[in-house]
Scaffold this motif. Structure first.
Motif, PDB file in Angstrom:
ATOM      1  N   GLY A 242      -1.017  -4.736   0.480  1.00  0.00           N
ATOM      2  CA  GLY A 242       0.389  -4.971   0.169  1.00  0.00           C
ATOM      3  C   GLY A 242       0.664  -4.992  -1.317  1.00  0.00           C
ATOM      4  O   GLY A 242       1.812  -5.009  -1.735  1.00  0.00           O
ATOM      5  N   LEU A 243      -0.405  -4.999  -2.123  1.00  0.00           N
ATOM      6  CA  LEU A 243      -0.245  -5.002  -3.583  1.00  0.00           C
ATOM      7  C   LEU A 243      -0.319  -3.567  -4.099  1.00  0.00           C
ATOM      8  O   LEU A 243      -1.292  -2.862  -3.855  1.00  0.00           O
ATOM      9  N   THR A 244       0.723  -3.116  -4.788  1.00  0.00           N
ATOM     10  CA  THR A 244       0.769  -1.760  -5.316  1.00  0.00           C
ATOM     11  C   THR A 244       0.216  -1.740  -6.735  1.00  0.00           C
ATOM     12  O   THR A 244       0.794  -2.336  -7.646  1.00  0.00           O
ATOM     13  N   VAL A 245      -0.915  -1.081  -6.921  1.00  0.00           N
ATOM     14  CA  VAL A 245      -1.533  -0.962  -8.238  1.00  0.00           C
ATOM     15  C   VAL A 245      -1.943   0.491  -8.424  1.00  0.00           C
ATOM     16  O   VAL A 245      -2.856   0.974  -7.760  1.00  0.00           O
ATOM     17  N   ASN A 246      -1.241   1.192  -9.307  1.00  0.00           N
ATOM     18  CA  ASN A 246      -1.502   2.611  -9.537  1.00  0.00           C
ATOM     19  C   ASN A 246      -2.209   2.888 -10.856  1.00  0.00           C
ATOM     20  O   ASN A 246      -2.618   4.023 -11.113  1.00  0.00           O
ATOM     21  N   GLU A 247      -2.338   1.864 -11.696  1.00  0.00           N
ATOM     22  CA  GLU A 247      -3.040   2.011 -12.965  1.00  0.00           C
ATOM     23  C   GLU A 247      -3.488   0.637 -13.438  1.00  0.00           C
ATOM     24  O   GLU A 247      -3.049  -0.395 -12.908  1.00  0.00           O
ATOM     25  N   ILE A 248      -4.378   0.610 -14.415  1.00  0.00           N
ATOM     26  CA  ILE A 248      -4.948  -0.654 -14.880  1.00  0.00           C
ATOM     27  C   ILE A 248      -3.861  -1.605 -15.366  1.00  0.00           C
ATOM     28  O   ILE A 248      -3.922  -2.812 -15.134  1.00  0.00           O
ATOM     29  N   ALA A 249      -2.850  -1.062 -16.038  1.00  0.00           N
ATOM     30  CA  ALA A 249      -1.790  -1.912 -16.596  1.00  0.00           C
ATOM     31  C   ALA A 249      -0.986  -2.636 -15.529  1.00  0.00           C
ATOM     32  O   ALA A 249      -0.233  -3.558 -15.844  1.00  0.00           O
ATOM     33  N   GLU A 250      -1.121  -2.257 -14.265  1.00  0.00           N
ATOM     34  CA  GLU A 250      -0.374  -2.898 -13.183  1.00  0.00           C
ATOM     35  C   GLU A 250      -1.189  -3.979 -12.476  1.00  0.00           C
ATOM     36  O   GLU A 250      -0.764  -4.526 -11.470  1.00  0.00           O
ATOM     37  N   ILE A 251      -2.365  -4.311 -13.004  1.00  0.00           N
ATOM     38  CA  ILE A 251      -3.188  -5.361 -12.410  1.00  0.00           C
ATOM     39  C   ILE A 251      -2.546  -6.722 -12.689  1.00  0.00           C
ATOM     40  O   ILE A 251      -2.198  -7.031 -13.831  1.00  0.00           O
ATOM     41  N   PRO A 252      -2.371  -7.561 -11.680  1.00  0.00           N
ATOM     42  CA  PRO A 252      -1.782  -8.886 -11.891  1.00  0.00           C
ATOM     43  C   PRO A 252      -2.658  -9.760 -12.793  1.00  0.00           C
ATOM     44  O   PRO A 252      -3.882  -9.659 -12.779  1.00  0.00           O
ATOM     45  N   GLN A 253      -2.000 -10.631 -13.524  1.00  0.00           N
ATOM     46  CA  GLN A 253      -2.686 -11.481 -14.498  1.00  0.00           C
ATOM     47  C   GLN A 253      -3.751 -12.368 -13.844  1.00  0.00           C
ATOM     48  O   GLN A 253      -4.841 -12.552 -14.385  1.00  0.00           O
ATOM     49  N   ASN A 254      -3.450 -12.904 -12.670  1.00  0.00           N
ATOM     50  CA  ASN A 254      -4.360 -13.896 -12.099  1.00  0.00           C
ATOM     51  C   ASN A 254      -5.569 -13.310 -11.370  1.00  0.00           C
ATOM     52  O   ASN A 254      -6.347 -14.059 -10.774  1.00  0.00           O
ATOM     53  N   ILE A 255      -5.748 -11.982 -11.416  1.00  0.00           N
ATOM     54  CA  ILE A 255      -7.003 -11.428 -10.889  1.00  0.00           C
ATOM     55  C   ILE A 255      -7.728 -10.629 -11.980  1.00  0.00           C
ATOM     56  O   ILE A 255      -8.632  -9.857 -11.684  1.00  0.00           O
ATOM     57  N   PHE A 256      -7.312 -10.828 -13.231  1.00  0.00           N
ATOM     58  CA  PHE A 256      -7.952 -10.114 -14.336  1.00  0.00           C
ATOM     59  C   PHE A 256      -9.455 -10.379 -14.378  1.00  0.00           C
ATOM     60  O   PHE A 256     -10.262  -9.459 -14.426  1.00  0.00           O
TER      61      PHE A 256
END
Length: 270
Positions: A242-256
């Motif tokens: 359900g999490l849309t991540v198409n590039e590194i910059a779209e990674i959420p802060q709390n799973i860095f």
């Protein structure tokens, strides 16, 4: 006024019937009046162009009546905002505008200001065509004025953003982030997904995205491990459905940190 010709009825009356431009042109051609033929051809072209414009406008109205706000599927790490990508817009709008006879084609053109690219969209339907354009910055600078990409990358990025902007402007389409639909959109996004997984994805979308420095950290780690970026993104999508991540910059802060550890602890590159 078009020309007239008379029709004699059985009782001897003469009825005046207007001639169309094509009929006038045929008669002028038969009479050898080339000047009149040219005038009638120009008149016929204006009549057809006017009809095409009316058909175009009617089709545009009908198409827009079927279009709804588009959900936002991408994120801008610089502005910490979300937006509907060109692919998202295209998926939603192409079936509608194609059904109403519209075709869109994009190109670049001269005349853009320095460090910008001019993107042109030709919109055609029912014999009529309109041209729209937008000038998009392509200097490779980020929000803080620093170089963040090569000129080639910047140009292609500008073209993509321009196509997205033009598509929205042409069909007067809104993005749906601010709409209250009583949770229906979220229900569609997470249909068939475990409730806990859906909540985790929503939590990540709320906390914001990783910083530019964190993007560089993960990128460097990927390079050290010779690990393809897509491999990491696929893992995130699988771990957080359900999490849309198409590039590194779209990674959420709390799973860095979790992502960074995943890269650093990865086995041999695949």
């Amino acid at each position: 006024m078009y020309g007239m010709y008379g029709t004699i009825t059985d009782d001897g009356k003469v009825l005046a019937t207007p001639l169309t431009p094509m009929e006038l042109m045929q008669r002028a051609l038969e009479a050898g009046n080339l000047e009149l033929v040219e005038r009638m051809m120009a008149l016929q072209e204006r009549v057809e162009a006017g009809a095409a414009r009316k058909a175009f406008s009617a089709a545009m109205c009908a198409a827009q009546a079927e279009m709804r706000p588009i959900s936002q599927d991408a994120a801008n790490p610089q502005t910490r905002s979300r937006y509907a990508s060109f692919a998202q817009l295209d998926r939603a709008l192409r079936p509608i505008y194609s059904a109403h006879g519209f075709s869109l084609s994009y190109d670049t053109a001269e005349g853009a200001p320095e460090n910008c690219v001019r993107v042109v969209c030709y919109v055609a339907a029912h014999g009529h065509e309109r041209t729209h354009h937008i000038d998009m910055p392509a200097d490779g600078k980020g929000a803080r004025g620093h170089d963040v990409m090569t000129k080639t990358h910047a140009t292609m990025s500008a073209v993509t953003y321009a196509r997205r902007g033009l598509l929205k402007m042409i069909f007067n389409v809104a993005e749906g982030a601010d709409l209250d639909d009583d949770g229906n959109a979220a229900g569609r996004i997470f249909a068939g997904v475990n409730v806990n997984e859906a909540n985790r994805a929503l939590d990540h979308s709320i906390v914001g995205l990783i910083s530019a420095e964190q993007v560089q950290t993960i990128t460097a780690a990927l390079q050290v491990r010779e690990m393809p970026t897509e491999r990491l993104l696929n893992w995130i999508r699988a771990a957080y459905r359900g999490l849309t991540v198409n590039e590194i910059a779209e990674i959420p802060q709390n799973i860095f940190q979790e992502c960074l550890d995943k890269v650093r602890n990865a086995g041999d590159p695949q």
